[in-house]
Scaffold this motif. Structure first.
Motif, PDB file in Angstrom:
ATOM      1  N   SER A   1      86.802  52.680  53.794  1.00  0.00           N
ATOM      2  CA  SER A   1      85.462  52.799  53.203  1.00  0.00           C
ATOM      3  C   SER A   1      85.347  51.809  52.056  1.00  0.00           C
ATOM      4  CB  SER A   1      85.233  54.227  52.667  1.00  0.00           C
ATOM      5  OG  SER A   1      86.083  54.470  51.567  1.00  0.00           O
ATOM      6  N   GLY A   2      84.134  51.619  51.592  1.00  0.00           N
ATOM      7  CA  GLY A   2      83.940  50.774  50.415  1.00  0.00           C
ATOM      8  C   GLY A   2      84.662  51.354  49.212  1.00  0.00           C
ATOM      9  N   MET A   3      84.634  52.688  49.090  1.00  0.00           N
ATOM     10  CA  MET A   3      85.298  53.313  47.948  1.00  0.00           C
ATOM     11  C   MET A   3      86.803  53.119  47.994  1.00  0.00           C
ATOM     12  SD  MET A   3      82.704  54.043  46.342  1.00  0.00           S
ATOM     13  CE  MET A   3      83.850  53.976  45.005  1.00  0.00           C
TER      14      MET A   3
ATOM     15  N   TYR B   1      77.138  51.110  41.451  1.00  0.00           N
ATOM     16  CA  TYR B   1      76.964  52.117  42.507  1.00  0.00           C
ATOM     17  C   TYR B   1      77.473  53.479  42.010  1.00  0.00           C
ATOM     18  CZ  TYR B   1      77.852  54.401  47.013  1.00  0.00           C
ATOM     19  OH  TYR B   1      77.889  55.281  48.054  1.00  0.00           O
TER      20      TYR B   1
ATOM     21  N   GLU C   1      78.566  44.182  39.738  1.00  0.00           N
ATOM     22  CA  GLU C   1      77.825  44.331  40.981  1.00  0.00           C
ATOM     23  C   GLU C   1      76.526  43.557  40.747  1.00  0.00           C
ATOM     24  OE1 GLU C   1      76.061  48.271  42.894  1.00  0.00           O
ATOM     25  OE2 GLU C   1      78.008  48.547  41.971  1.00  0.00           O
TER      26      GLU C   1
ATOM     27  N   ASP D   1      81.392  43.412  43.452  1.00  0.00           N
ATOM     28  CA  ASP D   1      80.979  44.186  44.612  1.00  0.00           C
ATOM     29  C   ASP D   1      79.779  43.449  45.214  1.00  0.00           C
ATOM     30  OD1 ASP D   1      79.704  45.950  46.360  1.00  0.00           O
ATOM     31  OD2 ASP D   1      80.265  47.732  45.221  1.00  0.00           O
TER      32      ASP D   1
ATOM     33  N   THR E   1      78.246  43.964  48.117  1.00  0.00           N
ATOM     34  CA  THR E   1      77.628  44.733  49.205  1.00  0.00           C
ATOM     35  C   THR E   1      76.138  44.455  49.385  1.00  0.00           C
ATOM     36  OG1 THR E   1      79.239  46.505  48.852  1.00  0.00           O
ATOM     37  CG2 THR E   1      77.229  47.090  50.040  1.00  0.00           C
ATOM     38  N   PHE E   2      75.397  44.398  48.278  1.00  0.00           N
ATOM     39  CA  PHE E   2      73.937  44.265  48.369  1.00  0.00           C
ATOM     40  C   PHE E   2      73.493  42.938  48.961  1.00  0.00           C
ATOM     41  CE2 PHE E   2      71.043  47.307  45.938  1.00  0.00           C
ATOM     42  CZ  PHE E   2      71.760  48.402  46.375  1.00  0.00           C
TER      43      PHE E   2
ATOM     44  N   SER F   1      81.296  47.188  50.761  1.00  0.00           N
ATOM     45  CA  SER F   1      81.198  48.326  51.648  1.00  0.00           C
ATOM     46  C   SER F   1      80.685  47.705  52.945  1.00  0.00           C
ATOM     47  CB  SER F   1      80.197  49.350  51.102  1.00  0.00           C
ATOM     48  OG  SER F   1      79.870  50.266  52.131  1.00  0.00           O
TER      49      SER F   1
ATOM     50  N   THR G   1      80.109  49.202  55.465  1.00  0.00           N
ATOM     51  CA  THR G   1      79.165  50.197  55.975  1.00  0.00           C
ATOM     52  C   THR G   1      77.734  49.652  55.990  1.00  0.00           C
ATOM     53  OG1 THR G   1      80.563  51.801  54.813  1.00  0.00           O
ATOM     54  CG2 THR G   1      78.424  52.595  55.569  1.00  0.00           C
ATOM     55  N   LYS G   2      77.452  48.736  55.080  1.00  0.00           N
ATOM     56  CA  LYS G   2      76.087  48.278  54.858  1.00  0.00           C
ATOM     57  C   LYS G   2      75.802  47.027  55.701  1.00  0.00           C
ATOM     58  CE  LYS G   2      76.540  51.682  52.029  1.00  0.00           C
ATOM     59  NZ  LYS G   2      76.917  51.523  50.637  1.00  0.00           N
TER      60      LYS G   2
ATOM     61  N   GLY H   1      83.165  51.629  56.243  1.00  0.00           N
ATOM     62  CA  GLY H   1      84.311  50.741  56.036  1.00  0.00           C
ATOM     63  C   GLY H   1      84.199  49.971  54.738  1.00  0.00           C
TER      64      GLY H   1
ATOM     65  N   LEU I   1      72.192  51.955  53.298  1.00  0.00           N
ATOM     66  CA  LEU I   1      71.367  50.754  53.302  1.00  0.00           C
ATOM     67  C   LEU I   1      72.015  49.726  54.221  1.00  0.00           C
ATOM     68  CD1 LEU I   1      72.714  48.258  51.093  1.00  0.00           C
ATOM     69  CD2 LEU I   1      72.760  50.388  49.860  1.00  0.00           C
TER      70      LEU I   1
HETATM   71  C1  LIG Z   1      77.811  52.109  49.735  1.00  0.00           C
HETATM   72  C2  LIG Z   1      78.322  51.320  48.601  1.00  0.00           C
HETATM   73  C3  LIG Z   1      79.648  51.455  48.162  1.00  0.00           C
HETATM   74  C4  LIG Z   1      80.595  52.480  48.771  1.00  0.00           C
HETATM   75  O1  LIG Z   1      80.877  52.216  50.084  1.00  0.00           O
HETATM   76  P1  LIG Z   1      81.312  53.333  51.169  1.00  0.00           P
HETATM   77  O2  LIG Z   1      81.516  52.533  52.394  1.00  0.00           O
HETATM   78  O3  LIG Z   1      80.190  54.313  51.264  1.00  0.00           O
HETATM   79  O4  LIG Z   1      82.545  53.969  50.655  1.00  0.00           O
HETATM   80  C5  LIG Z   1      80.078  50.649  47.135  1.00  0.00           C
HETATM   81  N1  LIG Z   1      79.250  49.762  46.547  1.00  0.00           N
HETATM   82  C6  LIG Z   1      77.964  49.611  46.934  1.00  0.00           C
HETATM   83  C7  LIG Z   1      77.109  48.607  46.244  1.00  0.00           C
HETATM   84  C8  LIG Z   1      77.462  50.380  47.967  1.00  0.00           C
HETATM   85  O5  LIG Z   1      76.184  50.241  48.332  1.00  0.00           O
END
Ligand SMILES: *Cc1c(COP(=O)(O)O)cnc(C)c1O
Length: 377
Positions: free
Chosen positions: A73-75, A98, A141, A170, A172-173, A192, A194-195, A205, A323
């Motif tokens: 996961s991202g975490m 986040y 971030e 981070d 992710t965005f 993450s 996941t996004k 992930g 997201l």
């Molecule tokens: C969702 C998110 C995370 C955590 O990721 P997971 O995959 O849910 O563990 C960390 N940072 C940002 C910016 C996120 O949007």
């Protein structure tokens, strides 16, 4: 090589055993060994898995990094990065990070003697003032969630390196397509997946990308030692996702701009947070640092009731956390993603009860705008 060529080919060599063009899901826990101490480089699947390795090569290349590690996961990716610091060390963190990252740092890792200070990293002088003799890491971030504040990565990297601290971003965005932090001096990139990287709302992930040999060796050791690895199936899904990252991000960016402009003109909307708007205080910095502005838009409706009307009035947009998927998701940060952030801190950050966040998907823009318009009126 261009971004899309790398996205489609890095790590995606045809399978050596069969020639399969798509990297197979190596769903196995262990590997037969030819003799004592003789094997094909694969011993046990927590340690090495070919599907995961392919993804690790792929995203590392997208970030312009030598090393990449895929996590459950991202975490867990962020947690692994924080294993680079020890009890007694100090970490400077963006104050609008986040919610789950704030929870991991303040409620879990703080119990192990790691000291955290939260500052508004949009102003680099705040970062500079926060350094202590034991500061080992700066965690940012950009843009932030959900207020979309932008941090100058080059400026933060310069000041952090002058103090001997690593910079983590981070990403992710923005995803690797819209922003490549390593080009601005950042040492470690966290995602993450996941996004946007996976992009289809069907996998959880995380990822760590970096260049430093010693830090990479430790992250690899932590990945195997703790075992929060990405599964072969999820590795396959993300690998499939990154192949279309460029075209998806172009579409998210185009729709994001359209939604932000629409909301900025709407009489029921008090304020829009989107770095692509000329009215955004850091529009110029965002233009310099990002290849686009992406699909994340937040806006102020004025009250909890108004927010509720929008969130429950949408028909096409889905009320959900998360997201970065192809479908438009709408959420309420104060009670959903940022519920674990203390109320007074939410107030300082501008995460009011009237704030609504949209992850703009890649549906036809006319349909998204029509849905938002009917929900707002
Ligand atoms: C969702 C998110 C995370 C955590 O990721 P997971 O995959 O849910 O563990 C960390 N940072 C940002 C910016 C996120 O949007």
């Amino acid at each position: 090589m261009g971004f899309s060529t790398i996205a489609i080919h890095a790590g995606n060599e045809p399978d050596s055993a069969t020639g399969a063009v798509s990297v197979p899901i190596y769903q196995t826990s262990t590997y037969a060994q030819e003799g004592l101490g003789r094997h094909k480089g694969f011993e046990y699947a927590r340690t090495q898995n070919p599907t995961r390795s392919a993804l690790e090569k792929n995203i590392a290349a997208l970030e312009g990094a030598h090393y990449g590690f895929a996590f459950a996961s991202g975490m867990s990716a962020t947690d692994a990065v924080l294993k680079l610091v020890k009890a007694g060390d100090h970490v400077i963190v963006g104050d609008n990070t986040y919610g789950g990252t704030f929870r991991l740092f303040s409620k879990i890792l703080a119990n192990y003697g790691i000291e955290f200070d939260y500052v508004d990293t949009a102003d680099v002088t705040n970062v500079e003032k926060a350094f202590k003799t034991n500061t080992k890491m700066v965690f940012v971030e950009t843009p932030t969630n959900p207020i979309m504040t932008v941090t100058d990565l080059q400026a933060v990297s310069d000041v952090s390196h002058a103090h001997g601290a690593r910079v983590v971003c981070d990403n992710t965005f923005m995803s690797s397509y819209l922003q490549r932090p390593i080009e601005f001096g950042v040492d470690i990139v966290v995602h993450s997946t996941t996004k946007y990287l996976n992009g289809h709302s069907d996998s959880i992930g995380g990822f760590v990308a970096l260049n430093d040999d010693e830090d990479a060796e430790w992250i690899g050791f932590v990945q195997n030692g703790i075992g929060a690895i990405l599964s072969p199936f999820d590795s396959f899904l993300v690998l499939r996702g990154t192949k279309t990252l460029a075209v998806r991000m172009q579409a998210h960016d185009k729709n994001g701009r359209a939604v932000a402009s629409f909301l900025a003109e709407h009489p029921r909307v008090e304020k829009v947070y989107y770095p692509g708007l000329i009215s955004h205080p850091q529009h110029e910095l965002a233009k310099r640092q990002q290849k686009g502005f992406g699909g994340m838009v937040s806006f102020e409706t004025g009250s909890l009731e108004s927010a509720k009307k929008v969130l429950e009035g949408v028909k096409l947009c889905t009320l959900a956390e998360s997201l970065g998927g192809v479908e438009t998701l709408i959420s309420h940060p104060a009670t959903m993603t940022h519920a674990s952030v203390p109320v007074e801190k939410r107030g300082q950050l501008g995460i009011t009860d009237g704030l609504v966040r949209i992850s703009v998907g890649i549906e036809d823009i006319e349909d998204i705008l029509e849905d938002l318009d009917q929900a707002l009126s």
